[in-house]
Scaffold this motif. Sequence first.
Motif, PDB file in Angstrom:
ATOM      1  N   ILE A 166      55.478  -2.746  42.173  1.00 38.01           N
ATOM      2  CA  ILE A 166      56.123  -2.677  43.494  1.00 38.01           C
ATOM      3  C   ILE A 166      56.664  -4.046  43.905  1.00 38.01           C
ATOM      4  O   ILE A 166      57.067  -4.245  45.049  1.00 38.01           O
ATOM      5  CB  ILE A 166      55.162  -2.122  44.572  1.00 38.01           C
ATOM      6  N   GLY A 167      56.673  -4.995  42.948  1.00 40.82           N
ATOM      7  CA  GLY A 167      57.280  -6.296  43.206  1.00 40.82           C
ATOM      8  C   GLY A 167      56.466  -7.187  44.120  1.00 40.82           C
ATOM      9  O   GLY A 167      55.377  -6.827  44.567  1.00 40.82           O
ATOM     10  N   CYS A 168      57.016  -8.362  44.372  1.00 46.83           N
ATOM     11  CA  CYS A 168      56.368  -9.342  45.245  1.00 46.83           C
ATOM     12  C   CYS A 168      57.160  -9.446  46.549  1.00 46.83           C
ATOM     13  O   CYS A 168      58.149  -8.741  46.753  1.00 46.83           O
ATOM     14  CB  CYS A 168      56.302 -10.694  44.549  1.00 46.83           C
ATOM     15  N   LYS A 169      56.745 -10.350  47.429  1.00 50.41           N
ATOM     16  CA  LYS A 169      57.417 -10.462  48.722  1.00 50.41           C
ATOM     17  C   LYS A 169      58.866 -10.903  48.566  1.00 50.41           C
ATOM     18  O   LYS A 169      59.701 -10.605  49.422  1.00 50.41           O
ATOM     19  CB  LYS A 169      56.656 -11.425  49.637  1.00 50.41           C
ATOM     20  N   TYR A 226      64.403  -2.970  41.726  1.00 49.67           N
ATOM     21  CA  TYR A 226      64.730  -4.164  42.517  1.00 49.67           C
ATOM     22  C   TYR A 226      63.845  -5.360  42.178  1.00 49.67           C
ATOM     23  O   TYR A 226      63.780  -6.327  42.951  1.00 49.67           O
ATOM     24  CB  TYR A 226      64.611  -3.837  44.019  1.00 49.67           C
ATOM     25  N   LEU A 227      63.145  -5.314  41.058  1.00 52.15           N
ATOM     26  CA  LEU A 227      62.245  -6.413  40.693  1.00 52.15           C
ATOM     27  C   LEU A 227      63.039  -7.670  40.368  1.00 52.15           C
ATOM     28  O   LEU A 227      64.088  -7.607  39.707  1.00 52.15           O
ATOM     29  CB  LEU A 227      61.399  -6.029  39.483  1.00 52.15           C
ATOM     30  N   ASP A 228      62.504  -8.828  40.807  1.00 50.02           N
ATOM     31  CA  ASP A 228      63.136 -10.081  40.397  1.00 50.02           C
ATOM     32  C   ASP A 228      62.681 -10.413  38.974  1.00 50.02           C
ATOM     33  O   ASP A 228      61.872  -9.693  38.373  1.00 50.02           O
ATOM     34  CB  ASP A 228      62.824 -11.214  41.382  1.00 50.02           C
ATOM     35  N   PHE A 235      55.627  -7.293  34.478  1.00 55.75           N
ATOM     36  CA  PHE A 235      55.433  -5.875  34.171  1.00 55.75           C
ATOM     37  C   PHE A 235      55.653  -5.602  32.685  1.00 55.75           C
ATOM     38  O   PHE A 235      54.899  -4.838  32.066  1.00 55.75           O
ATOM     39  CB  PHE A 235      56.383  -5.031  35.026  1.00 55.75           C
ATOM     40  N   GLU A 236      56.654  -6.231  32.117  1.00 52.45           N
ATOM     41  CA  GLU A 236      56.935  -6.030  30.692  1.00 52.45           C
ATOM     42  C   GLU A 236      55.794  -6.565  29.829  1.00 52.45           C
ATOM     43  O   GLU A 236      55.434  -5.961  28.816  1.00 52.45           O
ATOM     44  CB  GLU A 236      58.264  -6.708  30.303  1.00 52.45           C
ATOM     45  N   GLU A 237      55.227  -7.707  30.227  1.00 51.08           N
ATOM     46  CA  GLU A 237      54.100  -8.253  29.456  1.00 51.08           C
ATOM     47  C   GLU A 237      52.882  -7.351  29.568  1.00 51.08           C
ATOM     48  O   GLU A 237      52.154  -7.160  28.584  1.00 51.08           O
ATOM     49  CB  GLU A 237      53.748  -9.671  29.925  1.00 51.08           C
ATOM     50  N   LYS A 264      53.196  -6.444  42.980  1.00 51.45           N
ATOM     51  CA  LYS A 264      53.418  -6.308  41.533  1.00 51.45           C
ATOM     52  C   LYS A 264      52.756  -5.039  40.990  1.00 51.45           C
ATOM     53  O   LYS A 264      53.112  -3.943  41.380  1.00 51.45           O
ATOM     54  CB  LYS A 264      52.959  -7.567  40.788  1.00 51.45           C
ATOM     55  N   THR A 265      51.772  -5.193  40.119  1.00 50.79           N
ATOM     56  CA  THR A 265      51.206  -4.040  39.412  1.00 50.79           C
ATOM     57  C   THR A 265      50.397  -3.126  40.333  1.00 50.79           C
ATOM     58  O   THR A 265      49.553  -3.581  41.094  1.00 50.79           O
ATOM     59  CB  THR A 265      50.284  -4.514  38.283  1.00 50.79           C
ATOM     60  N   VAL A 266      50.660  -1.826  40.224  1.00 52.07           N
ATOM     61  CA  VAL A 266      49.775  -0.801  40.797  1.00 52.07           C
ATOM     62  C   VAL A 266      49.534   0.224  39.704  1.00 52.07           C
ATOM     63  O   VAL A 266      50.394   0.461  38.855  1.00 52.07           O
ATOM     64  CB  VAL A 266      50.368  -0.122  42.052  1.00 52.07           C
ATOM     65  N   PHE A 267      48.333   0.812  39.698  1.00 50.71           N
ATOM     66  CA  PHE A 267      48.026   1.795  38.657  1.00 50.71           C
ATOM     67  C   PHE A 267      47.050   2.838  39.165  1.00 50.71           C
ATOM     68  O   PHE A 267      46.306   2.609  40.126  1.00 50.71           O
ATOM     69  CB  PHE A 267      47.478   1.124  37.393  1.00 50.71           C
ATOM     70  N   GLU A 268      47.073   3.981  38.514  1.00 52.91           N
ATOM     71  CA  GLU A 268      46.143   5.065  38.813  1.00 52.91           C
ATOM     72  C   GLU A 268      45.786   5.783  37.514  1.00 52.91           C
ATOM     73  O   GLU A 268      46.600   5.834  36.592  1.00 52.91           O
ATOM     74  CB  GLU A 268      46.762   6.085  39.788  1.00 52.91           C
ATOM     75  N   PHE A 269      44.580   6.311  37.460  1.00 50.32           N
ATOM     76  CA  PHE A 269      44.198   7.232  36.397  1.00 50.32           C
ATOM     77  C   PHE A 269      44.176   8.628  37.011  1.00 50.32           C
ATOM     78  O   PHE A 269      43.440   8.878  37.970  1.00 50.32           O
ATOM     79  CB  PHE A 269      42.828   6.872  35.816  1.00 50.32           C
TER      80      PHE A 269
END
Length: 414
Positions: A166-169, A226-228, A235-237, A264-269
């Motif tokens: 979800i990106g940064c500020k 819209y990620l910088d 995210f790619e790493e 940045k990263t969000v995740f769910e199982f």
Amino acid sequence: MITQAPRGVQDWYGEEMYKRSLVEKAARELAATYHMNEIITPMFEHTVLFARGVGETTDVVQKEMYTFEDKGGRSITLKPEGTAGVMRAYLEHNMYAQPAPVKLYYVTPAFRYEKPQSGRLRQHHQFGVEFVGSASPLAEAELISLITSLIQKLGLKDAKLHINSIGCKNCRKTYNDALLSYLKEHEEELCPTCRERMQKNPLRVLDCKVDTCREIVKDAPRTIQYLDEECREHFEELKALLDELGIEYQVDTGIVRGLDYYTKTVFEFVNSEGFTLCGGGRYDGLIHEIDEKQDIPSVGFGMGIERILYFMEKEGVDFQPQPPVALYVGILGKEARGRAYRIVNEIRSRGVIVETDYMDRSAKAQMKYANKIGARKTVLIGTQELADSRVRIKDMETGEQTEVSLDELGTFEF
């Protein structure tokens, strides 16, 4: 009724308590292998901690918190989740002075006023980890690895990893402008809560559970578009690390999580029916939100214990059976009580599960009771056994009896 618990809470006892203890034991043992230390924070905190840390526009803060005024006139809230309290403790106790990263785990009750459902109660329990001090995607990979290992250890199979960024500020502002522009085109169709949300925090609209809103946001712009450069590389790493670990995942641009502190990263199982087993992500700005003097990157997750047990029951996972009573010591008469109970304690001190008579039952009734509790072996101690200084140990399955001296009983191998 005073003999009935309030709605949305649960008493833990018997088989369900045993199952819960196995899940918590597995989580604690696994966390230890990742060099994580347990932390226990208070069940309540100052309300402002959650308002600032969790986010004033979230459903948790607006609708679900148990908030009250204490006798000193302070606004206090039962903790609705574990992260904010751990971050407060991290700052209060200067844990940032320790070598980084600081990795903390907890098993804690959490309180949310919401409609009770399968695997989620108004008082529920969470296993969570907070990994503080690292900006590397390796931190997210470690937590996802831990969760994957725990899921496997518990025997669950229907839980797939979904990830998003979800990106940064820095890139969020551009995204929010695009999202707000889209939402304004559908403003009249949104629910009243989302009309308010779109002005304060449009990202929260994507997390709405109202069907009409969910239908609208299906075609809304996605954060990942819209990620910088920094967020895209991060995210790619992370994806490359998961590939290296052999952990399967699905990029799900619909995941935004329900708390404001994520970046940045969000995740769910998630299982095949769409139920979430656990969720987490990165929250690099949370510590700064609580204490403006500090700016320390962090990542974490929360996993509901009740939700885990619900998933395990649904999948028919077999639990390790509860250890049986190895020996039942029957006591016949007051004269035998002292010596018999001393022997019970001697055997228990070796870690053997022993039960005895506290109800002054007859010999026949005691043997029936021993059979009901599944005792593997039994022995009766009365005045005759004391006089002879010998007892007979009976195998309850085969009926075979072994005679030993009373002095040997305390060291006998059961």
